[in-house]
Design a protein around this motif. Structure first.
Motif, PDB file in Angstrom:
ATOM      1  N   PRO A 180       0.389  -1.376   0.131  1.00  0.00           N
ATOM      2  CA  PRO A 180       0.340  -0.218   0.160  1.00  0.00           C
ATOM      3  C   PRO A 180       0.918   1.163   0.146  1.00  0.00           C
ATOM      4  N   ALA A 181       0.356   2.531   0.104  1.00  0.00           N
ATOM      5  CA  ALA A 181       0.908   3.691  -0.290  1.00  0.00           C
ATOM      6  C   ALA A 181       1.457   3.675   0.568  1.00  0.00           C
ATOM      7  N   GLY A 182       3.468   4.214   1.382  1.00  0.00           N
ATOM      8  CA  GLY A 182       4.039   4.387   2.351  1.00  0.00           C
ATOM      9  C   GLY A 182       4.535   3.426   2.646  1.00  0.00           C
ATOM     10  N   ALA A 183       4.066   1.504   2.914  1.00  0.00           N
ATOM     11  CA  ALA A 183       4.157   0.481   3.069  1.00  0.00           C
ATOM     12  C   ALA A 183       5.410  -0.243   2.852  1.00  0.00           C
ATOM     13  N   LYS A 184       5.883  -1.154   3.821  1.00  0.00           N
ATOM     14  CA  LYS A 184       7.220  -1.258   4.184  1.00  0.00           C
ATOM     15  C   LYS A 184       7.567  -2.631   4.629  1.00  0.00           C
ATOM     16  N   SER A 185       8.269  -3.561   3.882  1.00  0.00           N
ATOM     17  CA  SER A 185       8.740  -4.777   4.437  1.00  0.00           C
ATOM     18  C   SER A 185       9.960  -4.762   5.585  1.00  0.00           C
ATOM     19  N   LEU A 186       9.786  -5.356   6.464  1.00  0.00           N
ATOM     20  CA  LEU A 186      11.120  -5.614   7.404  1.00  0.00           C
ATOM     21  C   LEU A 186      12.373  -5.210   6.638  1.00  0.00           C
ATOM     22  N   SER A 187      12.710  -5.039   7.142  1.00  0.00           N
ATOM     23  CA  SER A 187      14.854  -5.515   6.932  1.00  0.00           C
ATOM     24  C   SER A 187      14.641  -6.981   6.767  1.00  0.00           C
ATOM     25  N   HIS A 188      15.524  -8.449   5.966  1.00  0.00           N
ATOM     26  CA  HIS A 188      15.396  -9.405   6.012  1.00  0.00           C
ATOM     27  C   HIS A 188      16.351 -10.188   5.603  1.00  0.00           C
ATOM     28  N   ARG A 189      16.093 -11.244   5.419  1.00  0.00           N
ATOM     29  CA  ARG A 189      17.300 -12.349   5.119  1.00  0.00           C
ATOM     30  C   ARG A 189      16.089 -13.459   4.128  1.00  0.00           C
ATOM     31  N   HIS A 190      16.793 -14.230   2.695  1.00  0.00           N
ATOM     32  CA  HIS A 190      16.171 -15.187   2.277  1.00  0.00           C
ATOM     33  C   HIS A 190      16.549 -16.768   3.067  1.00  0.00           C
ATOM     34  N   ALA A 191      15.903 -17.459   2.429  1.00  0.00           N
ATOM     35  CA  ALA A 191      16.206 -18.632   2.680  1.00  0.00           C
ATOM     36  C   ALA A 191      18.071 -18.967   2.111  1.00  0.00           C
ATOM     37  N   VAL A 192      18.621 -19.506   3.032  1.00  0.00           N
ATOM     38  CA  VAL A 192      20.388 -19.821   2.091  1.00  0.00           C
ATOM     39  C   VAL A 192      20.593 -20.135   0.642  1.00  0.00           C
ATOM     40  N   SER A 193      19.583 -21.258   0.183  1.00  0.00           N
ATOM     41  CA  SER A 193      20.075 -21.076  -1.121  1.00  0.00           C
ATOM     42  C   SER A 193      19.327 -20.905  -2.082  1.00  0.00           C
ATOM     43  N   ALA A 194      18.411 -19.481  -1.790  1.00  0.00           N
ATOM     44  CA  ALA A 194      17.522 -19.039  -2.503  1.00  0.00           C
ATOM     45  C   ALA A 194      18.335 -17.683  -4.189  1.00  0.00           C
ATOM     46  N   PHE A 195      18.148 -18.300  -4.110  1.00  0.00           N
ATOM     47  CA  PHE A 195      18.358 -16.916  -5.825  1.00  0.00           C
ATOM     48  C   PHE A 195      16.985 -16.241  -5.885  1.00  0.00           C
ATOM     49  N   ILE A 196      16.747 -14.965  -5.730  1.00  0.00           N
ATOM     50  CA  ILE A 196      15.841 -14.015  -6.182  1.00  0.00           C
ATOM     51  C   ILE A 196      15.973 -13.072  -7.447  1.00  0.00           C
ATOM     52  N   TYR A 197      14.733 -13.417  -8.307  1.00  0.00           N
ATOM     53  CA  TYR A 197      14.921 -12.147  -9.163  1.00  0.00           C
ATOM     54  C   TYR A 197      13.504 -11.816  -9.032  1.00  0.00           C
ATOM     55  N   VAL A 211      14.919 -21.938  -5.212  1.00  0.00           N
ATOM     56  CA  VAL A 211      15.675 -22.783  -3.875  1.00  0.00           C
ATOM     57  C   VAL A 211      15.795 -23.985  -3.840  1.00  0.00           C
ATOM     58  N   ASP A 212      16.403 -24.203  -2.769  1.00  0.00           N
ATOM     59  CA  ASP A 212      16.443 -25.774  -2.616  1.00  0.00           C
ATOM     60  C   ASP A 212      14.946 -25.943  -1.614  1.00  0.00           C
ATOM     61  N   ALA A 213      14.752 -27.724  -2.434  1.00  0.00           N
ATOM     62  CA  ALA A 213      12.846 -27.820  -2.079  1.00  0.00           C
ATOM     63  C   ALA A 213      12.546 -28.164  -0.329  1.00  0.00           C
ATOM     64  N   LYS A 214      13.896 -27.804  -0.291  1.00  0.00           N
ATOM     65  CA  LYS A 214      13.683 -28.292   1.570  1.00  0.00           C
ATOM     66  C   LYS A 214      13.970 -26.815   2.521  1.00  0.00           C
ATOM     67  N   ASP A 215      14.419 -25.922   1.392  1.00  0.00           N
ATOM     68  CA  ASP A 215      14.781 -24.646   2.720  1.00  0.00           C
ATOM     69  C   ASP A 215      12.875 -23.657   3.012  1.00  0.00           C
ATOM     70  N   ALA A 216      12.634 -23.979   4.549  1.00  0.00           N
ATOM     71  CA  ALA A 216      12.394 -22.973   4.029  1.00  0.00           C
ATOM     72  C   ALA A 216      11.703 -22.082   5.562  1.00  0.00           C
ATOM     73  N   PRO A 217      11.054 -20.485   6.430  1.00  0.00           N
ATOM     74  CA  PRO A 217      10.497 -20.310   5.261  1.00  0.00           C
ATOM     75  C   PRO A 217      11.533 -19.409   4.118  1.00  0.00           C
ATOM     76  N   LEU A 218      10.807 -19.279   3.409  1.00  0.00           N
ATOM     77  CA  LEU A 218      11.968 -18.518   2.277  1.00  0.00           C
ATOM     78  C   LEU A 218      11.903 -16.770   2.962  1.00  0.00           C
ATOM     79  N   THR A 219      11.410 -16.619   3.928  1.00  0.00           N
ATOM     80  CA  THR A 219      11.400 -14.613   4.418  1.00  0.00           C
ATOM     81  C   THR A 219      11.108 -15.318   5.617  1.00  0.00           C
TER      82      THR A 219
END
Length: 140
Positions: free
Chosen positions: A52-69, A123-131
């Motif tokens: 939404p307008a002005g919204a943001k995500s918390l600073s985070h990391r993704h699953a260790v194996s994740a490549f993200i586009y 991502v590796d099939a067993k990696d969870a959570p994604l974020t």
């Protein structure tokens, strides 16, 4: 009597604060998840992230194996990955995150218009959570 009134005031304030806090956060929806038949142990997951307008995500990391586009679908998104400078991305622009990246900033760059992006994870099939939010920033 005074204690009951104070409890009531706190309850009302909490009820009114929750929707506001929720409006300042992103909404993530999984739209596709599939094992990769030609890459054993890997899967592809696609999510939309709506701000939404002005919204943001918390600073985070993704699953260790994740490549993200990430591809901006609407509005403008400000992003900072690792120690790279923060950048604003417009509709049709993209960025990526390599495994182990730290996503320091992910937010709607506008306080007036909504924004959204498509994020595709390999991502590796067993990696969870994604974020996972950084420790000390609360839960997503």
């Amino acid at each position: 009597m005074r204690g009951a009134f104070l409890v009531w005031v706190i309850a009302v304030m909490t009820l009114h604060a929750s929707p506001t806090m929720a409006q300042n956060r992103e909404k993530v929806k999984v739209i596709f998840e599939q094992a990769l038949p030609n890459v054993q142990g890997k899967k592809m997951v696609a999510v939309t992230v709506s701000y939404p307008a002005g919204a943001k995500s918390l600073s985070h990391r993704h699953a260790v194996s994740a490549f993200i586009y990430a591809y901006v679908l609407s509005g403008t998104v400000r992003s900072q990955v690792d120690d790279q400078p923060a950048k604003v991305y417009h509709v049709g622009e993209f960025f990526y995150e390599v495994p182990g990246s730290h996503h320091r900033i992910s937010q709607n760059a506008s306080n007036k218009e909504p924004a959204s992006l498509l994020a595709v994870f390999v991502v590796d099939a067993k990696d969870a959570p994604l974020t996972a939010p950084d420790k000390g920033t609360g839960s997503q």
